[in-house]
Each structure stands twice: as structure tokens, then as C-alpha cells.
Design a protein around this motif. Structure first.
Motif, PDB file in Angstrom:
ATOM      1  N   MET A 125      33.353 -30.728 -82.277  1.00  0.00           N
ATOM      2  CA  MET A 125      33.249 -30.180 -80.857  1.00  0.00           C
ATOM      3  C   MET A 125      31.887 -29.313 -80.794  1.00  0.00           C
ATOM      4  SD  MET A 125      35.512 -32.107 -79.565  1.00  0.00           S
ATOM      5  CE  MET A 125      35.387 -31.769 -77.667  1.00  0.00           C
ATOM      6  N   VAL A 126      30.947 -29.376 -79.791  1.00  0.00           N
ATOM      7  CA  VAL A 126      29.957 -28.492 -79.565  1.00  0.00           C
ATOM      8  C   VAL A 126      30.270 -27.655 -78.491  1.00  0.00           C
ATOM      9  CG1 VAL A 126      27.530 -28.371 -79.109  1.00  0.00           C
ATOM     10  CG2 VAL A 126      28.503 -30.174 -80.696  1.00  0.00           C
ATOM     11  N   SER A 127      30.165 -26.438 -78.388  1.00  0.00           N
ATOM     12  CA  SER A 127      30.327 -25.353 -77.301  1.00  0.00           C
ATOM     13  C   SER A 127      29.446 -25.690 -76.252  1.00  0.00           C
ATOM     14  CB  SER A 127      30.174 -23.917 -77.874  1.00  0.00           C
ATOM     15  OG  SER A 127      28.744 -23.552 -77.896  1.00  0.00           O
ATOM     16  N   GLU A 128      29.818 -25.138 -75.089  1.00  0.00           N
ATOM     17  CA  GLU A 128      29.104 -25.221 -73.891  1.00  0.00           C
ATOM     18  C   GLU A 128      27.480 -24.544 -73.930  1.00  0.00           C
ATOM     19  OE1 GLU A 128      29.283 -24.182 -69.015  1.00  0.00           O
ATOM     20  OE2 GLU A 128      30.937 -23.457 -70.492  1.00  0.00           O
ATOM     21  N   GLY A 129      27.440 -23.419 -74.679  1.00  0.00           N
ATOM     22  CA  GLY A 129      26.015 -22.817 -74.831  1.00  0.00           C
ATOM     23  C   GLY A 129      25.338 -23.620 -75.785  1.00  0.00           C
ATOM     24  N   THR A 131      25.550 -26.663 -76.435  1.00  0.00           N
ATOM     25  CA  THR A 131      25.153 -28.205 -75.690  1.00  0.00           C
ATOM     26  C   THR A 131      23.933 -27.834 -74.744  1.00  0.00           C
ATOM     27  OG1 THR A 131      27.527 -28.851 -75.655  1.00  0.00           O
ATOM     28  CG2 THR A 131      26.026 -29.692 -74.115  1.00  0.00           C
ATOM     29  N   ARG A 132      23.822 -26.739 -74.227  1.00  0.00           N
ATOM     30  CA  ARG A 132      22.658 -26.301 -73.284  1.00  0.00           C
ATOM     31  C   ARG A 132      21.456 -26.329 -73.995  1.00  0.00           C
ATOM     32  NH1 ARG A 132      26.227 -22.808 -70.356  1.00  0.00           N
ATOM     33  NH2 ARG A 132      25.434 -21.177 -71.779  1.00  0.00           N
ATOM     34  N   GLU A 133      21.510 -25.694 -75.355  1.00  0.00           N
ATOM     35  CA  GLU A 133      20.519 -25.632 -76.170  1.00  0.00           C
ATOM     36  C   GLU A 133      19.905 -26.862 -76.581  1.00  0.00           C
ATOM     37  OE1 GLU A 133      19.686 -23.690 -80.597  1.00  0.00           O
ATOM     38  OE2 GLU A 133      21.060 -22.825 -79.553  1.00  0.00           O
ATOM     39  N   ILE A 134      21.029 -27.837 -76.976  1.00  0.00           N
ATOM     40  CA  ILE A 134      20.622 -28.923 -77.485  1.00  0.00           C
ATOM     41  C   ILE A 134      19.913 -29.994 -76.530  1.00  0.00           C
ATOM     42  CG2 ILE A 134      21.659 -31.257 -78.420  1.00  0.00           C
ATOM     43  CD1 ILE A 134      23.641 -29.500 -79.707  1.00  0.00           C
ATOM     44  N   LEU A 135      20.484 -29.894 -75.166  1.00  0.00           N
ATOM     45  CA  LEU A 135      19.747 -30.621 -74.035  1.00  0.00           C
ATOM     46  C   LEU A 135      18.371 -30.062 -73.697  1.00  0.00           C
ATOM     47  CD1 LEU A 135      22.866 -31.215 -71.915  1.00  0.00           C
ATOM     48  CD2 LEU A 135      21.694 -32.478 -73.567  1.00  0.00           C
ATOM     49  N   ALA A 136      18.173 -28.924 -73.916  1.00  0.00           N
ATOM     50  CA  ALA A 136      16.862 -28.348 -73.568  1.00  0.00           C
ATOM     51  C   ALA A 136      15.903 -28.535 -74.708  1.00  0.00           C
ATOM     52  CB  ALA A 136      16.954 -26.709 -73.535  1.00  0.00           C
ATOM     53  N   THR A 137      16.188 -28.525 -76.003  1.00  0.00           N
ATOM     54  CA  THR A 137      15.210 -28.870 -76.844  1.00  0.00           C
ATOM     55  C   THR A 137      15.201 -30.044 -77.731  1.00  0.00           C
ATOM     56  OG1 THR A 137      16.922 -28.118 -78.675  1.00  0.00           O
ATOM     57  CG2 THR A 137      15.743 -26.513 -77.843  1.00  0.00           C
ATOM     58  N   GLY A 138      16.217 -31.019 -77.205  1.00  0.00           N
ATOM     59  CA  GLY A 138      16.493 -32.190 -78.125  1.00  0.00           C
ATOM     60  C   GLY A 138      16.812 -32.341 -79.300  1.00  0.00           C
ATOM     61  N   GLN A 139      17.486 -31.149 -79.716  1.00  0.00           N
ATOM     62  CA  GLN A 139      17.929 -30.855 -81.260  1.00  0.00           C
ATOM     63  C   GLN A 139      18.938 -31.863 -81.584  1.00  0.00           C
ATOM     64  OE1 GLN A 139      19.896 -27.097 -81.813  1.00  0.00           O
ATOM     65  NE2 GLN A 139      20.439 -27.576 -83.828  1.00  0.00           N
ATOM     66  N   THR A 140      18.724 -32.423 -82.827  1.00  0.00           N
ATOM     67  CA  THR A 140      19.815 -33.576 -83.635  1.00  0.00           C
ATOM     68  C   THR A 140      20.180 -32.715 -84.652  1.00  0.00           C
ATOM     69  OG1 THR A 140      18.113 -34.981 -84.424  1.00  0.00           O
ATOM     70  CG2 THR A 140      18.775 -35.264 -82.007  1.00  0.00           C
ATOM     71  N   ASP A 141      19.370 -31.935 -85.334  1.00  0.00           N
ATOM     72  CA  ASP A 141      19.634 -31.707 -86.699  1.00  0.00           C
ATOM     73  C   ASP A 141      20.799 -30.491 -86.579  1.00  0.00           C
ATOM     74  OD1 ASP A 141      18.167 -29.884 -85.527  1.00  0.00           O
ATOM     75  OD2 ASP A 141      17.242 -29.004 -87.454  1.00  0.00           O
ATOM     76  N   SER A 143      24.655 -29.502 -88.284  1.00  0.00           N
ATOM     77  CA  SER A 143      25.314 -29.729 -89.534  1.00  0.00           C
ATOM     78  C   SER A 143      26.690 -28.739 -89.558  1.00  0.00           C
ATOM     79  CB  SER A 143      24.439 -29.438 -90.599  1.00  0.00           C
ATOM     80  OG  SER A 143      24.420 -27.994 -90.696  1.00  0.00           O
ATOM     81  N   PHE A 144      27.179 -28.592 -90.652  1.00  0.00           N
ATOM     82  CA  PHE A 144      28.580 -27.832 -90.781  1.00  0.00           C
ATOM     83  C   PHE A 144      28.050 -26.336 -90.592  1.00  0.00           C
ATOM     84  CE2 PHE A 144      30.619 -25.200 -93.993  1.00  0.00           C
ATOM     85  CZ  PHE A 144      32.113 -25.336 -93.496  1.00  0.00           C
ATOM     86  N   PHE A 145      26.747 -25.906 -90.866  1.00  0.00           N
ATOM     87  CA  PHE A 145      26.249 -24.598 -90.913  1.00  0.00           C
ATOM     88  C   PHE A 145      25.896 -24.178 -89.420  1.00  0.00           C
ATOM     89  CE2 PHE A 145      25.757 -26.181 -95.400  1.00  0.00           C
ATOM     90  CZ  PHE A 145      26.638 -25.268 -95.828  1.00  0.00           C
ATOM     91  N   THR A 146      25.759 -25.119 -88.580  1.00  0.00           N
ATOM     92  CA  THR A 146      25.425 -25.068 -87.105  1.00  0.00           C
ATOM     93  C   THR A 146      26.164 -23.848 -86.274  1.00  0.00           C
ATOM     94  OG1 THR A 146      24.049 -27.070 -87.143  1.00  0.00           O
ATOM     95  CG2 THR A 146      24.428 -25.809 -84.987  1.00  0.00           C
ATOM     96  N   GLY A 147      25.640 -23.065 -85.866  1.00  0.00           N
ATOM     97  CA  GLY A 147      26.594 -22.034 -84.912  1.00  0.00           C
ATOM     98  C   GLY A 147      27.016 -22.785 -83.554  1.00  0.00           C
ATOM     99  N   GLY A 148      27.964 -22.488 -82.955  1.00  0.00           N
ATOM    100  CA  GLY A 148      28.377 -23.091 -81.755  1.00  0.00           C
ATOM    101  C   GLY A 148      29.241 -24.419 -81.934  1.00  0.00           C
ATOM    102  N   ILE A 149      29.776 -24.623 -83.064  1.00  0.00           N
ATOM    103  CA  ILE A 149      30.608 -25.773 -83.074  1.00  0.00           C
ATOM    104  C   ILE A 149      32.100 -25.512 -83.538  1.00  0.00           C
ATOM    105  CG2 ILE A 149      28.622 -27.281 -83.753  1.00  0.00           C
ATOM    106  CD1 ILE A 149      29.522 -27.067 -86.406  1.00  0.00           C
ATOM    107  N   SER A 150      32.907 -26.159 -83.209  1.00  0.00           N
ATOM    108  CA  SER A 150      34.398 -25.935 -83.650  1.00  0.00           C
ATOM    109  C   SER A 150      34.890 -27.102 -84.218  1.00  0.00           C
ATOM    110  CB  SER A 150      35.321 -25.521 -82.455  1.00  0.00           C
ATOM    111  OG  SER A 150      35.293 -26.655 -81.558  1.00  0.00           O
ATOM    112  N   ASN A 151      36.275 -26.976 -84.867  1.00  0.00           N
ATOM    113  CA  ASN A 151      36.719 -27.855 -85.681  1.00  0.00           C
ATOM    114  C   ASN A 151      35.844 -28.397 -86.891  1.00  0.00           C
ATOM    115  OD1 ASN A 151      35.569 -29.531 -83.554  1.00  0.00           O
ATOM    116  ND2 ASN A 151      36.835 -31.451 -84.097  1.00  0.00           N
TER     117      ASN A 151
END
Length: 265
Positions: A125-129, A131-141, A143-151
Motif C-alpha cells: 500500500m502506498v500512502s496518500e502523500g 501517491t500524489r508524488e508518484i502521479l506528479a512525477t510519473g515515478q515507477t521505481d 521498492s522495499f526502501f521507498t518511503g511512504g509505503i506500508s505492509n
């Protein structure tokens, strides 16, 4: 990795969120193994989504097929059936329109495809914040080390160890259509998804229950076929009770076929 024994389609359900759909398309383009076709199951989106799909048709070098139905409320089952009517692939990997794929997602699913089973993958699961960043930048990379994710455990990509995790192969509980893979001929044999499911809830449970009742068993897949679920507002659950009753009937009566499904759309 190219497996020549069968062809693979990726099935994406969407509704009026073209920004997320474009991120999905970008993550498909980065796959280590491209699908043989992309099927978009569109539950009544507007012109912006149609224009996005048309634009990406000229970008992808594989067929991009668009099934659309009028917006008459949440009718995911019916549009999934309509999209698979367009499919030529032997094996279908189903995701939701808010799922970003790890680069090895399709390759991992192909590696675990076996006759007589369907595969339930996991999601992070990706956090709301974030998610906004991903949609704004088109980021797809991600991973386990990315901030703003749960489980976060579900984001681990260790495919050589995925055999260590097992689940009840005859249980249709906790099925999620956001990361689900099955053979098209198994899908057709049970008449696909049940079109009587309207609104959020249980259509994927009920579909899986009919597969299991025919002898097609579940494989729970973790540490491979990793995906990331973008944050969004919850859908209305007004029909949840009725949908749960339909699912329970399938389990109790051990139904293997629905009379209003793939063949009826």
C-alpha cells in the motif's frame, strides 16, 4: 525472458483516473518481459481516458485493446468480462487501475504459471502523500526502501524464496483482483465474472470460489510479482451485503458456473 509456450495479456480495470492509468502504462513499458497484449476494462470513463489510451497505442509495440461500457455505477464484473472478450492471450494477469508494477512483475507471474492453478499475488500500500508524488512525477521505481509505503514485507522481491510461503489452496477468502492471474480457458469454463455483482465487494472472492469448485486451485504468491497500490478514496459499500450473500451462496452450494457472466455480455 520470453516463454514461447503461451501468450500473456495484462488486464487493467479503470474508471476516470487517467493519471494513475498512465503510471501503470509506464510501468508496463519497463517490464523485463512485455505482455503480448494489454486489455483495458473501462467502467465508463470519460474522454480523457480514451485519449490517453489512443496516445499510448502509438507508443506500445503490442496491441492495446479498450473495452468500454456506459457509466451506470460500479459494474466491474461486466467490464472485465467484456475486456476478456477481446483477449487473444492464453494467460491473463489482472490488475486494478491503481497498481504500479515492479519491473519483473510479468516475468514473475509467467514463471509461476501452471495448469490447474490460479495465482493470487500480494500488494504493497502506498500512502496518500507518496501517491500524489508518484502521479506528479510519473515515478515507477518503487521498492522495499521507498518511503511512504506500508505492509512493506509485500514489497520484498526475492523470487527464489517465494516457494517458502504457502496458503490454503482451496480457500477463496482474501482474494484480490488487483493482482490475480488465471488461464483464459479456465475463466471461460466457469463463465467468467458474475455480472450480477454491482457495487464494491466480493466479485473476486466469488469468481475464485467457482474456480476452486471446479478443481482449479489457488497459489498464493509472495516475494515475487510485486506491485504497489496507490492511495484513493474508498468506493461506496452500499451493495456489500448483497454481494457477500451471492459469494456465500457459491461457497455453500459449491457452484461452478454463473448464468449471467462472460457469455452474456
Amino acid at each position: 525472458m520470453k516463454n514461447s509456450n503461451f501468450t500473456v495479456g495484462i488486464l487493467v480495470s479503470t474508471y476516470n483516473w487517467p493519471q494513475a492509468l498512465e503510471v501503470i502504462f509506464r510501468s508496463i513499458m519497463l517490464q523485463t518481459r512485455q505482455p503480448d497484449e494489454i486489455l483495458v476494462a473501462d467502467d465508463g470513463s470519460g474522454a480523457e481516458t480514451a485519449a490517453l489510451i489512443e496516445r499510448y497505442r502509438s507508443i506500445f509495440n503490442i496491441p492495446l485493446k479498450h473495452a468500454w461500457q456506459e457509466d451506470a455505477g460500479f459494474r466491474k464484473s461486466a467490464i472485465l468480462n467484456k475486456a476478456i472478450k477481446l483477449a487473444e492471450a492464453d494467460y491473463i494477469i489482472e490488475i486494478d487501475g491503481d497498481i504500479v508494477l515492479h519491473p519483473s512483475f510479468i516475468e514473475d507471474h509467467i514463471r509461476h504459471a501452471r495448469r490447474g492453478i490460479f495465482v493470487q499475488g500480494a500488494r504493497t500500500m502506498v500512502s496518500e502523500g507518496k501517491t500524489r508524488e508518484i502521479l506528479a512525477t510519473g515515478q515507477t521505481d518503487i521498492s522495499f526502501f521507498t518511503g511512504g509505503i506500508s505492509n512493506r514485507f509485500n514489497s520484498l522481491h526475492l523470487p527464489s524464496l517465494s516457494f517458502l510461503i504457502r496458503a490454503n489452496s482451496r480457500s477463496s477468502e482474501n482474494i484480490k483482483g488487483c493482482n490475480l492471474a488465471f488461464w483464459k480457458d479456465d475463466f471461460i469454463a466457469i463463465n467468467g465474472y458474475n455480472n450480477l455483482f454491482h457495487g464494491w465487494g466480493s466479485e473476486d472472492y466469488e469468481f475464485a470460489a467457482r474456480l476452486i469448485n471446479t478443481g482449479v486451485l489457488k497459489r498464493r504468491l509472495k516475494l515475487a510479482a510485486v506491485c504497489y497500490h496507490l492511495h484513493h478514496a474508498c468506493n461506496s459499500r452500499e451493495q456489500e451485503h448483497m454481494n457477500q450473500r451471492r459469494y456465500s451462496e457459491t461457497v455453500v452450494k459449491r457452484l461452478t458456473f454463473c448464468t449471467n457472466g462472460y457469455a452474456e455480455v
